[in-house]
Scaffold this motif. Structure first.
Motif, PDB file in Angstrom:
ATOM      1  N   GLN A  49       0.970  -1.021   0.065  1.00  0.00           N
ATOM      2  CA  GLN A  49      -0.012  -0.027   0.019  1.00  0.00           C
ATOM      3  C   GLN A  49       0.937   1.207   0.020  1.00  0.00           C
ATOM      4  O   GLN A  49       1.603   1.658   1.013  1.00  0.00           O
ATOM      5  CB  GLN A  49      -0.931   0.012   1.294  1.00  0.00           C
ATOM      6  N   THR A 103     -10.625  -0.018 -10.714  1.00  0.00           N
ATOM      7  CA  THR A 103     -11.380   0.475  -9.587  1.00  0.00           C
ATOM      8  C   THR A 103     -12.287   1.374 -10.028  1.00  0.00           C
ATOM      9  O   THR A 103     -12.379   2.182 -10.940  1.00  0.00           O
ATOM     10  CB  THR A 103     -10.178   0.867  -8.567  1.00  0.00           C
ATOM     11  N   ARG A 109      -8.688   5.068  -5.279  1.00  0.00           N
ATOM     12  CA  ARG A 109      -7.606   4.137  -5.274  1.00  0.00           C
ATOM     13  C   ARG A 109      -7.301   3.758  -6.586  1.00  0.00           C
ATOM     14  O   ARG A 109      -7.847   3.807  -7.675  1.00  0.00           O
ATOM     15  CB  ARG A 109      -8.366   3.012  -4.555  1.00  0.00           C
ATOM     16  N   LYS A 111      -5.239   0.491  -8.494  1.00  0.00           N
ATOM     17  CA  LYS A 111      -4.514  -0.882  -8.123  1.00  0.00           C
ATOM     18  C   LYS A 111      -3.843  -1.305  -9.205  1.00  0.00           C
ATOM     19  O   LYS A 111      -4.100  -1.355 -10.319  1.00  0.00           O
ATOM     20  CB  LYS A 111      -5.780  -1.860  -7.812  1.00  0.00           C
ATOM     21  N   VAL A 131      -0.757  -7.590  -6.107  1.00  0.00           N
ATOM     22  CA  VAL A 131      -1.516  -6.318  -6.360  1.00  0.00           C
ATOM     23  C   VAL A 131      -1.156  -5.157  -5.236  1.00  0.00           C
ATOM     24  O   VAL A 131      -1.103  -5.645  -4.033  1.00  0.00           O
ATOM     25  CB  VAL A 131      -2.913  -6.191  -6.208  1.00  0.00           C
ATOM     26  N   ASP A 133      -1.568  -1.691  -3.797  1.00  0.00           N
ATOM     27  CA  ASP A 133      -2.815  -0.484  -3.527  1.00  0.00           C
ATOM     28  C   ASP A 133      -2.337   0.744  -3.400  1.00  0.00           C
ATOM     29  O   ASP A 133      -1.608   0.950  -2.693  1.00  0.00           O
ATOM     30  CB  ASP A 133      -3.634  -1.034  -2.430  1.00  0.00           C
TER      31      ASP A 133
END
Length: 529
Positions: A49, A103, A109, A111, A131, A133
């Motif tokens: 993230q 998304t 967001r 991804k 993945v 984020d």
């Protein structure tokens, strides 16, 4: 004796995984993929993230160390920016593939699906897909901070015109909007006799000055003031000022040329009418229909001023009008206007209808005037003309009346006007009550002059119904083909407009005619299935 041949097709041998005992093809680690992944995570150290800074004002993303770039959603530029955020951890593995996972555009967001490879345990190469984020965080960039502060600028352009009418400024405003020259301005300030444009860099101001020189006849002076300096690094901080002066002549002004300039323009009369101001001053001689264009350099070499104030326009009624067919041209005369017709008219002031005093004059409006029409003009016979060129002229060569344009009912024209213009967002101070009347004059000029209309973006006003191109009085109007649709698109790089679009689609998909209507809409037979 028969010989037995061995089969050439040999199946590869299998071994048992040393961890779980599952038969697998031989590999350098002698471990199945599941066990190898449970023991080794090649994505370890790569953040799952990451935050990305986004400026809502200018729709740009922040690229370290100090750059803001424009990127569309799911574009190559945005993907490169996202990968650079994790460039250091990715250097330890081999990046095979990268792409966006869809998304919601308004979800803040992003991804990114990554496929990486790495050599583990005795030379075995392991491939993994995961993945990352990215959280889009709002942050105002430095340029937008300066715009919001409204007190930071490196260059200013002071545009001035020494006239009492703002027709040229209204025309210049539409040109700036059409070509987007206002996008780099920090703020625009309107004062009594002009506009001030503030910029964060001198280069943007110089570009604007070049644009002004190409669109209106003007001249400019540049100066700069030292704000601070660093003697150790030899750097200096300046604030630049550009003073732009537009020629003091507007449309529908009556001017008196110098004898030398009139002779150089084809021996035209010194008393002329300004019919248009674009990149040059367009003049017409109301006595001979001779036209001439004067650029900025010629004007400043032989300057002239307007003879009358716009408020001195008087209303006349046409008593008699006749068209002059044979126009006598002198030797060396210039070009004749084909859009106008020379007419000889007798007019009388509407304020002097109880008298029998009439005025005779020649006019370039012979194609528009008929007996009984109202026309606006200047009464030079009863006007105090304070001009050096007029004072030297023979009184016989100065006309008693100069007609400017035909008069129509302004209230009716405003009510039937089904178009509108956009305006610059600017600060106003010392607003004059006469500004609205001058703006209406400019709108009427657009309706009457097609040449000016070509350089202006005109938008249709949907609140007013479409009528014919001319009204009962024959007043000119702008056709529907010349208008643009006024679109309101709020495009956001993070997809803010998609939320409203989806909500609108949901409302349209709802059927409010009862359960039967819903069942019918969902019946495959109605869809050809």
């Amino acid at each position: 004796m028969e010989y037995m041949t061995e089969s050439t097709d040999r199946s590869p041998g299998h071994i048992l995984c040393c961890e779980c005992g599952v038969p697998i093809s031989p590999n350098p680690a002698n471990i199945c993929v599941a066990c190898l992944r449970s023991k080794v995570d090649i994505s370890q150290g790569i953040p799952k993230q990451v935050s990305v800074s986004f400026c809502k004002q200018c729709q740009r993303y922040f690229q370290p160390p100090g750059t803001w770039i424009q990127c569309a959603l799911e574009s190559r530029e945005l993907l490169a920016l996202c990968l650079k955020k994790i460039k250091a951890p990715l250097s330890k593995v081999r990046l095979v593939d990268a792409g966006f996972v869809w998304t919601e555009p308004h979800s803040k967001r992003l991804k990114v699906k990554l496929t990486i490879q790495k050599e583990v345990m005795n030379g075995a190469i392991l491939q993994q897909v995961f993945v990352v984020d990215y959280v889009v965080q709002s942050q105002m960039c430095g340029d937008c901070h300066r715009v919001e502060a409204k007190d930071f600028w490196k260059a200013v352009i002071q545009v001035r015109q020494k006239t009492l009418h703002k027709k040229t400024f209204y025309y210049l405003e539409q040109l700036i909007l059409k070509y987007g020259m206002h996008q780099n301005t920090l703020r625009i300030k309107e004062i009594h006799d002009g506009l001030d444009f503030y910029y964060s860099s001198k280069q943007h101001a110089q570009k604007m000055v070049e644009f002004l020189q190409c669109t209106v006849p003007c001249r400019y002076k540049a100066s700069q003031r030292l704000i601070s300096q660093d003697i150790h690094s030899n750097t200096y901080n300046y604030k630049s000022t550009f003073s732009v002066e537009i020629v003091p002549v507007c449309k529908d002004n009556v001017v008196c040329l110098s004898p030398k300039l009139a002779q150089s323009l084809g021996n035209m009369n010194q008393i002329c009418v300004c019919i248009r101001v674009t990149s040059a001053i367009h003049l017409i001689d109301p006595n001979t229909l001779q036209v001439a264009d004067i650029d900025g350099s010629t004007f400043w070499s032989h300057p002239f001023n307007s003879l009358c104030h716009p408020k001195q326009l008087e209303e006349f009624i046409v008593m008699e009008c006749s068209t002059v067919r044979d126009i006598k041209r002198a030797a060396g005369a210039g070009m004749i206007s084909k859009k106008h017709a020379l007419g000889e008219v007798w007019v009388q002031k509407t304020s002097e209808m109880n008298t029998d005093k009439q005025y005779f004059c020649r006019t370039h409006l012979g194609h528009l005037l008929n007996p009984g029409d109202l026309v606006l003009g200047f009464d030079l016979a009863n006007c105090n003309l304070n001009d050096e060129h007029v004072n030297k002229m023979n009184s016989d060569r100065v006309p008693d009346v100069v007609l400017i344009k035909k008069s129509y009912d302004r209230t009716k024209r405003q009510r039937r006007r089904n178009w509108k213009l956009k305006e610059l967002a600017r600060e106003r101070e010392n607003m004059d009550t006469d500004d609205e009347r001058q703006y209406q004059d400019f709108l009427e000029d657009l309706e009457e002059d097609e040449a000016i209309r070509k350089n202006v973006n005109i938008y249709r006003d949907s609140t007013i119904p479409v009528e014919s191109d001319t009204d009962d009085e024959g007043a000119p109007r702008i056709s529907l083909a010349e208008m643009l649709e006024d679109l309101h698109i709020s495009q956001d790089a993070t997809g803010e407009e998609a939320k409203s679009a989806l909500e609108a689609a949901d409302l349209e998909s709802k059927v409010t005619e009862g359960p039967g209507a819903v069942a019918h809409a969902c019946d495959p037979s109605t869809l050809g299935g």
